[in-house]
Design a protein around this motif. Structure first.
Motif, PDB file in Angstrom:
ATOM      1  N   ARG A 149      24.870  43.852 -32.154  1.00 42.97           N
ATOM      2  CA  ARG A 149      24.303  45.143 -32.558  1.00 42.97           C
ATOM      3  C   ARG A 149      23.593  45.065 -33.908  1.00 42.97           C
ATOM      4  O   ARG A 149      22.627  45.790 -34.135  1.00 42.97           O
ATOM      5  CB  ARG A 149      25.388  46.220 -32.584  1.00 42.97           C
ATOM      6  N   CYS A 150      24.059  44.205 -34.794  1.00 45.09           N
ATOM      7  CA  CYS A 150      23.433  44.062 -36.114  1.00 45.09           C
ATOM      8  C   CYS A 150      22.358  42.982 -36.120  1.00 45.09           C
ATOM      9  O   CYS A 150      21.677  42.796 -37.135  1.00 45.09           O
ATOM     10  CB  CYS A 150      24.493  43.745 -37.163  1.00 45.09           C
ATOM     11  N   ASN A 151      22.247  42.254 -35.024  1.00 47.08           N
ATOM     12  CA  ASN A 151      21.272  41.166 -34.917  1.00 47.08           C
ATOM     13  C   ASN A 151      21.474  40.125 -36.015  1.00 47.08           C
ATOM     14  O   ASN A 151      20.539  39.724 -36.713  1.00 47.08           O
ATOM     15  CB  ASN A 151      19.844  41.703 -34.918  1.00 47.08           C
ATOM     16  N   VAL A 152      22.752  39.731 -36.176  1.00 43.74           N
ATOM     17  CA  VAL A 152      23.122  38.694 -37.137  1.00 43.74           C
ATOM     18  C   VAL A 152      23.983  37.656 -36.421  1.00 43.74           C
ATOM     19  O   VAL A 152      24.431  37.867 -35.293  1.00 43.74           O
ATOM     20  CB  VAL A 152      23.888  39.279 -38.349  1.00 43.74           C
ATOM     21  N   SER A 153      24.251  36.557 -37.079  1.00 43.15           N
ATOM     22  CA  SER A 153      25.090  35.517 -36.489  1.00 43.15           C
ATOM     23  C   SER A 153      26.563  35.926 -36.548  1.00 43.15           C
ATOM     24  O   SER A 153      26.958  36.777 -37.350  1.00 43.15           O
ATOM     25  CB  SER A 153      24.908  34.197 -37.230  1.00 43.15           C
ATOM     26  N   GLN A 154      27.360  35.280 -35.693  1.00 43.30           N
ATOM     27  CA  GLN A 154      28.794  35.544 -35.743  1.00 43.30           C
ATOM     28  C   GLN A 154      29.405  35.014 -37.037  1.00 43.30           C
ATOM     29  O   GLN A 154      30.410  35.541 -37.510  1.00 43.30           O
ATOM     30  CB  GLN A 154      29.479  34.966 -34.515  1.00 43.30           C
ATOM     31  N   ALA A 155      28.782  34.008 -37.634  1.00 38.98           N
ATOM     32  CA  ALA A 155      29.239  33.512 -38.938  1.00 38.98           C
ATOM     33  C   ALA A 155      29.080  34.591 -40.005  1.00 38.98           C
ATOM     34  O   ALA A 155      29.949  34.761 -40.866  1.00 38.98           O
ATOM     35  CB  ALA A 155      28.482  32.255 -39.333  1.00 38.98           C
ATOM     36  N   THR A 156      27.986  35.339 -39.932  1.00 37.84           N
ATOM     37  CA  THR A 156      27.767  36.440 -40.876  1.00 37.84           C
ATOM     38  C   THR A 156      28.846  37.500 -40.703  1.00 37.84           C
ATOM     39  O   THR A 156      29.427  37.984 -41.683  1.00 37.84           O
ATOM     40  CB  THR A 156      26.367  37.042 -40.680  1.00 37.84           C
ATOM     41  N   VAL A 157      29.135  37.848 -39.461  1.00 35.27           N
ATOM     42  CA  VAL A 157      30.173  38.847 -39.180  1.00 35.27           C
ATOM     43  C   VAL A 157      31.522  38.350 -39.700  1.00 35.27           C
ATOM     44  O   VAL A 157      32.283  39.118 -40.293  1.00 35.27           O
ATOM     45  CB  VAL A 157      30.228  39.170 -37.674  1.00 35.27           C
ATOM     46  N   LYS A 158      31.811  37.075 -39.507  1.00 32.14           N
ATOM     47  CA  LYS A 158      33.066  36.512 -40.014  1.00 32.14           C
ATOM     48  C   LYS A 158      33.142  36.661 -41.533  1.00 32.14           C
ATOM     49  O   LYS A 158      34.200  36.983 -42.075  1.00 32.14           O
ATOM     50  CB  LYS A 158      33.190  35.045 -39.618  1.00 32.14           C
ATOM     51  N   ASN A 159      32.021  36.446 -42.217  1.00 29.44           N
ATOM     52  CA  ASN A 159      32.007  36.626 -43.669  1.00 29.44           C
ATOM     53  C   ASN A 159      32.319  38.065 -44.049  1.00 29.44           C
ATOM     54  O   ASN A 159      33.023  38.317 -45.024  1.00 29.44           O
ATOM     55  CB  ASN A 159      30.662  36.201 -44.251  1.00 29.44           C
ATOM     56  N   TRP A 160      31.788  39.007 -43.284  1.00 26.50           N
ATOM     57  CA  TRP A 160      32.067  40.420 -43.559  1.00 26.50           C
ATOM     58  C   TRP A 160      33.543  40.725 -43.359  1.00 26.50           C
ATOM     59  O   TRP A 160      34.158  41.411 -44.174  1.00 26.50           O
ATOM     60  CB  TRP A 160      31.250  41.327 -42.645  1.00 26.50           C
ATOM     61  N   ILE A 161      34.090  40.228 -42.258  1.00 29.61           N
ATOM     62  CA  ILE A 161      35.467  40.564 -41.886  1.00 29.61           C
ATOM     63  C   ILE A 161      36.485  39.789 -42.718  1.00 29.61           C
ATOM     64  O   ILE A 161      37.380  40.377 -43.325  1.00 29.61           O
ATOM     65  CB  ILE A 161      35.703  40.291 -40.382  1.00 29.61           C
ATOM     66  N   MET A 162      36.373  38.468 -42.720  1.00 27.57           N
ATOM     67  CA  MET A 162      37.413  37.626 -43.300  1.00 27.57           C
ATOM     68  C   MET A 162      37.303  37.458 -44.812  1.00 27.57           C
ATOM     69  O   MET A 162      38.319  37.301 -45.487  1.00 27.57           O
ATOM     70  CB  MET A 162      37.394  36.239 -42.638  1.00 27.57           C
ATOM     71  N   TYR A 163      36.088  37.458 -45.316  1.00 28.37           N
ATOM     72  CA  TYR A 163      35.901  37.146 -46.726  1.00 28.37           C
ATOM     73  C   TYR A 163      35.460  38.344 -47.565  1.00 28.37           C
ATOM     74  O   TYR A 163      35.215  38.214 -48.760  1.00 28.37           O
ATOM     75  CB  TYR A 163      34.919  35.976 -46.883  1.00 28.37           C
ATOM     76  N   GLY A 164      35.337  39.499 -46.925  1.00 28.71           N
ATOM     77  CA  GLY A 164      35.042  40.721 -47.654  1.00 28.71           C
ATOM     78  C   GLY A 164      33.620  40.857 -48.162  1.00 28.71           C
ATOM     79  O   GLY A 164      33.357  41.680 -49.035  1.00 28.71           O
ATOM     80  N   PHE A 165      32.705  40.028 -47.629  1.00 30.93           N
ATOM     81  CA  PHE A 165      31.306  40.182 -48.025  1.00 30.93           C
ATOM     82  C   PHE A 165      30.773  41.480 -47.455  1.00 30.93           C
ATOM     83  O   PHE A 165      31.019  41.804 -46.301  1.00 30.93           O
ATOM     84  CB  PHE A 165      30.445  39.019 -47.535  1.00 30.93           C
ATOM     85  N   ARG A 166      30.042  42.199 -48.255  1.00 30.59           N
ATOM     86  CA  ARG A 166      29.460  43.475 -47.837  1.00 30.59           C
ATOM     87  C   ARG A 166      28.011  43.235 -47.411  1.00 30.59           C
ATOM     88  O   ARG A 166      27.259  42.586 -48.136  1.00 30.59           O
ATOM     89  CB  ARG A 166      29.528  44.450 -49.004  1.00 30.59           C
ATOM     90  N   PRO A 167      27.621  43.771 -46.247  1.00 26.06           N
ATOM     91  CA  PRO A 167      26.227  43.608 -45.812  1.00 26.06           C
ATOM     92  C   PRO A 167      25.258  44.239 -46.812  1.00 26.06           C
ATOM     93  O   PRO A 167      25.545  45.286 -47.385  1.00 26.06           O
ATOM     94  CB  PRO A 167      26.168  44.353 -44.482  1.00 26.06           C
ATOM     95  N   PHE A 168      24.125  43.602 -46.997  1.00 23.10           N
ATOM     96  CA  PHE A 168      23.087  44.166 -47.852  1.00 23.10           C
ATOM     97  C   PHE A 168      22.362  45.302 -47.138  1.00 23.10           C
ATOM     98  O   PHE A 168      21.906  46.254 -47.766  1.00 23.10           O
ATOM     99  CB  PHE A 168      22.066  43.094 -48.255  1.00 23.10           C
ATOM    100  N   ASN A 169      22.254  45.204 -45.835  1.00 26.70           N
ATOM    101  CA  ASN A 169      21.548  46.194 -45.032  1.00 26.70           C
ATOM    102  C   ASN A 169      22.477  47.382 -44.746  1.00 26.70           C
ATOM    103  O   ASN A 169      23.510  47.235 -44.085  1.00 26.70           O
ATOM    104  CB  ASN A 169      21.087  45.539 -43.723  1.00 26.70           C
ATOM    105  N   GLU A 170      22.107  48.553 -45.242  1.00 16.69           N
ATOM    106  CA  GLU A 170      22.937  49.750 -45.065  1.00 16.69           C
ATOM    107  C   GLU A 170      23.105  50.133 -43.589  1.00 16.69           C
ATOM    108  O   GLU A 170      24.116  50.709 -43.206  1.00 16.69           O
ATOM    109  CB  GLU A 170      22.359  50.934 -45.850  1.00 16.69           C
TER     110      GLU A 170
END
Length: 84
Positions: free
Chosen positions: A43-64
């Motif tokens: 849905r966000c048109n990103v890699s699963q690695a990016t999603v893992k960073n959001w979930i596991m490592y607390g990175f916040r997406p730049f795109n609102e």
């Protein structure tokens, strides 16, 4: 698994069981965490690695818009998504 599945006859129709038939008769597995991450990535048109960073490592997406999608999918308010 029940013994009926372990026989070489399909239950109810009397046909011989094949490997393919056996495989198809197994219940479909569900992996809610993996499916959630895959759907979020799609849905966000990103890699699963990016999603893992959001979930596991607390990175916040730049795109609102991505934050809106995450909030919509989880029911969590945007401001609460990374407060832990």
């Amino acid at each position: 698994m029940e013994n009926a599945i372990k026989t070489n006859t399909l239950v109810g129709n009397g046909k011989k069981m094949t490997l393919k038939g056996y495989y198809k008769s197994l219940p479909d597995p569900t992996y809610p965490k993996k499916e959630f991450a895959a759907e979020l990535a799609r849905r966000c048109n990103v890699s699963q690695a990016t999603v893992k960073n959001w979930i596991m490592y607390g990175f916040r997406p730049f795109n609102e818009k991505h934050i809106e999608i995450i909030s919509e999918m989880t029911g969590i308010k945007p401001e609460d998504l990374w407060n832990d």
